[in-house]
Motif scaffolding. Sequence first.
Motif, mmCIF file in Angstrom:
data_model
loop_
_atom_site.group_PDB
_atom_site.id
_atom_site.type_symbol
_atom_site.label_atom_id
_atom_site.label_comp_id
_atom_site.label_asym_id
_atom_site.label_seq_id
_atom_site.Cartn_x
_atom_site.Cartn_y
_atom_site.Cartn_z
ATOM 1 N N ALA A 183 -3.512 -6.376 8.400
ATOM 2 C CA ALA A 183 -3.847 -5.088 8.995
ATOM 3 C C ALA A 183 -2.551 -4.354 9.299
ATOM 4 O O ALA A 183 -1.456 -4.911 9.165
ATOM 5 C CB ALA A 183 -4.672 -5.292 10.277
ATOM 6 N N VAL A 184 -2.650 -3.078 9.710
ATOM 7 C CA VAL A 184 -1.465 -2.328 10.127
ATOM 8 C C VAL A 184 -1.801 -1.516 11.374
ATOM 9 O O VAL A 184 -2.952 -1.135 11.598
ATOM 10 C CB VAL A 184 -0.944 -1.369 9.023
ATOM 11 N N ASN A 185 -0.778 -1.281 12.191
ATOM 12 C CA ASN A 185 -0.894 -0.277 13.237
ATOM 13 C C ASN A 185 0.242 0.724 13.030
ATOM 14 O O ASN A 185 0.813 0.806 11.935
ATOM 15 C CB ASN A 185 -0.896 -0.895 14.639
ATOM 16 N N PRO A 242 2.946 -4.064 9.758
ATOM 17 C CA PRO A 242 1.792 -4.854 9.314
ATOM 18 C C PRO A 242 1.545 -6.023 10.270
ATOM 19 O O PRO A 242 2.447 -6.480 10.976
ATOM 20 C CB PRO A 242 2.212 -5.364 7.924
ATOM 21 N N TRP A 243 0.309 -6.508 10.270
ATOM 22 C CA TRP A 243 -0.103 -7.658 11.076
ATOM 23 C C TRP A 243 -0.798 -8.671 10.180
ATOM 24 O O TRP A 243 -1.428 -8.320 9.181
ATOM 25 C CB TRP A 243 -1.087 -7.236 12.166
ATOM 26 N N ALA A 244 -0.702 -9.934 10.571
ATOM 27 C CA ALA A 244 -1.478 -10.993 9.932
ATOM 28 C C ALA A 244 -2.410 -11.602 10.971
ATOM 29 O O ALA A 244 -1.979 -11.938 12.082
ATOM 30 C CB ALA A 244 -0.557 -12.069 9.359
ATOM 31 N N ILE A 245 -3.686 -11.726 10.608
ATOM 32 C CA ILE A 245 -4.703 -12.346 11.461
ATOM 33 C C ILE A 245 -5.128 -13.632 10.758
ATOM 34 O O ILE A 245 -5.679 -13.585 9.657
ATOM 35 C CB ILE A 245 -5.917 -11.420 11.663
ATOM 36 N N TYR A 246 -4.891 -14.781 11.387
ATOM 37 C CA TYR A 246 -5.109 -16.053 10.702
ATOM 38 C C TYR A 246 -5.190 -17.162 11.736
ATOM 39 O O TYR A 246 -5.157 -16.915 12.954
ATOM 40 C CB TYR A 246 -3.966 -16.317 9.718
ATOM 41 N N SER A 247 -5.266 -18.406 11.274
ATOM 42 C CA SER A 247 -5.242 -19.547 12.183
ATOM 43 C C SER A 247 -4.331 -20.625 11.604
ATOM 44 O O SER A 247 -4.649 -21.228 10.580
ATOM 45 C CB SER A 247 -6.652 -20.119 12.386
ATOM 46 N N PRO A 248 -3.189 -20.874 12.223
ATOM 47 C CA PRO A 248 -2.309 -21.952 11.764
ATOM 48 C C PRO A 248 -2.849 -23.307 12.214
ATOM 49 O O PRO A 248 -3.779 -23.389 13.025
ATOM 50 C CB PRO A 248 -0.973 -21.631 12.442
ATOM 51 N N SER A 249 -2.253 -24.349 11.701
ATOM 52 C CA SER A 249 -2.772 -25.697 11.962
ATOM 53 C C SER A 249 -2.799 -26.029 13.453
ATOM 54 O O SER A 249 -3.740 -26.653 13.943
ATOM 55 C CB SER A 249 -1.932 -26.728 11.203
ATOM 56 N N PHE A 274 -9.903 -6.037 13.352
ATOM 57 C CA PHE A 274 -9.065 -4.879 13.042
ATOM 58 C C PHE A 274 -8.132 -4.649 14.225
ATOM 59 O O PHE A 274 -8.370 -5.146 15.329
ATOM 60 C CB PHE A 274 -9.900 -3.631 12.718
ATOM 61 N N VAL A 275 -7.055 -3.919 13.988
ATOM 62 C CA VAL A 275 -6.017 -3.702 14.998
ATOM 63 C C VAL A 275 -5.914 -2.211 15.298
ATOM 64 O O VAL A 275 -5.833 -1.391 14.382
ATOM 65 C CB VAL A 275 -4.652 -4.227 14.516
ATOM 66 N N ILE A 276 -5.940 -1.861 16.581
ATOM 67 C CA ILE A 276 -5.659 -0.502 17.042
ATOM 68 C C ILE A 276 -4.530 -0.599 18.059
ATOM 69 O O ILE A 276 -4.674 -1.253 19.089
ATOM 70 C CB ILE A 276 -6.887 0.164 17.678
ATOM 71 N N SER A 277 -3.393 0.026 17.735
ATOM 72 C CA SER A 277 -2.197 -0.070 18.575
ATOM 73 C C SER A 277 -1.883 -1.543 18.821
ATOM 74 O O SER A 277 -1.688 -2.293 17.890
ATOM 75 C CB SER A 277 -2.399 0.709 19.872
#
Length: 341
Positions: free
Chosen positions: A215-217, A221-228, A263-266
Amino acid sequence: MFCYNLHPAQPEEDWPPLIVWFLSRFLPRVSLRRSNDHTGRCQYTFTVDNPAEASFSSRLIQEAGQNHTDMYCYYHSTAVPPRLPLSIYILLVLVSVGEPVLHRKADSVTGKYGVWLQDPEPPLNTAIRRLFAHEDMEQFAKGFPMKVLVLPVPVESTGATLYRDSLYYQRRHRRTLHRYDLAFESLAGRLELPHAGFHGQHPYSWGVYTDIDLAVNEQCPWAIYSPSKAKGTIVASQLDPESLEVKRSWETNIRKNTVANTFVISGWVYTVASYTAPDTTVNHVFDTAPGQGRGMAVPFKNHYRYNSMVDFNHAQRKLYAWDNFDSTYDVRLAKPTGNSQ
C-alpha cells in the motif's frame, strides 16, 4: 532519445491525476518524470524518440500554455495530485465509506481476481506479467489501453501498488519485493522481505496467495504481512521508496487470516471484515503513532460479493477495490477526536 523539460505555469495543486493504472491477469509505462530544477520549481521531463516528435511535443506545450484544458488532454501522464499540508493529512481518520461506483464488471470468471490502481504521485495464481495503462476513466471503462507492458518477473497476487512512477509488487513464489520504474521500463530495486510469510502461509481470509499486501500513503510504500515471529498477526512496515528497505515496523494484534483486506490512510492501518458479505464493515484500525489498535464498525459494501483488493488513493481520497471487477468508494475523513487516538 530526446529529453525536454516542462515547467507548468499553473500551480502544482491545479494538476489532477488523469492516468489510471490497471493491473489484473495481464500487465504500462510512462514517459515523463517529475523533479525540481535548480531554483526549486516543479518541472516535468518527457522523452521522445526523434526530433519530429519533439517538435510536435513542443507545439503541444505552447498550446497547453494558452489553454489549460489542452494541457490535461495532451499531458495526462504529467498530472500531479494535490499535496495536503503535513499537519492536515496526518491528522485525518476514516469516518465513513460511501457506496461503491462500478467502472467495469467481469464478464467471466477470469475477472474474479485482480487489482487496479491510480498512481497518487506520478513523477492470483497465474504468472501475471502484463500491465495496462489507460488514458482516462472513459477509455478504461471501454477497455482501450493506451500502453501495455510486460514485466520481467511475474506477480504473486493482488497486493501490488503504484507510487511516484514506480510499480511495487511481490514476485511470484517468493517473499521478494520488486520496484519497477515505469519511466525507464526496468527493475530499479528489490528486497527480500525479512522472514515474511508467503505463498499461502499467512493470507487474508479469502486465501489464494495474499500473504504480502503493498500500500502507499503520502510518504512512502507500506508492506502488510506476517513474519515468522508474528505467527499470523499483521505487521505493517514502512518501506524506503527507492531501496525498499524496511524503515520501521509495527506489530498489531489482528490475525491476518480473520480479515479480508487492509488499506492505509496516513498513519492508520484499517482492515475490512469480509470479502463476500454484501454489508460488512471496516472493523479494525491500528494507529501507528501510539502503536495501538481498536475495533470499529464503519459500514462497507461488497455489492458483487467477492472483493479481492482494497487500497486507498490519498490524492483522489477514494478507496479502489476489485469486487468482481473494479469499483471506487468515496470516503469521509475527519480530524481525530479523543476517542480516535
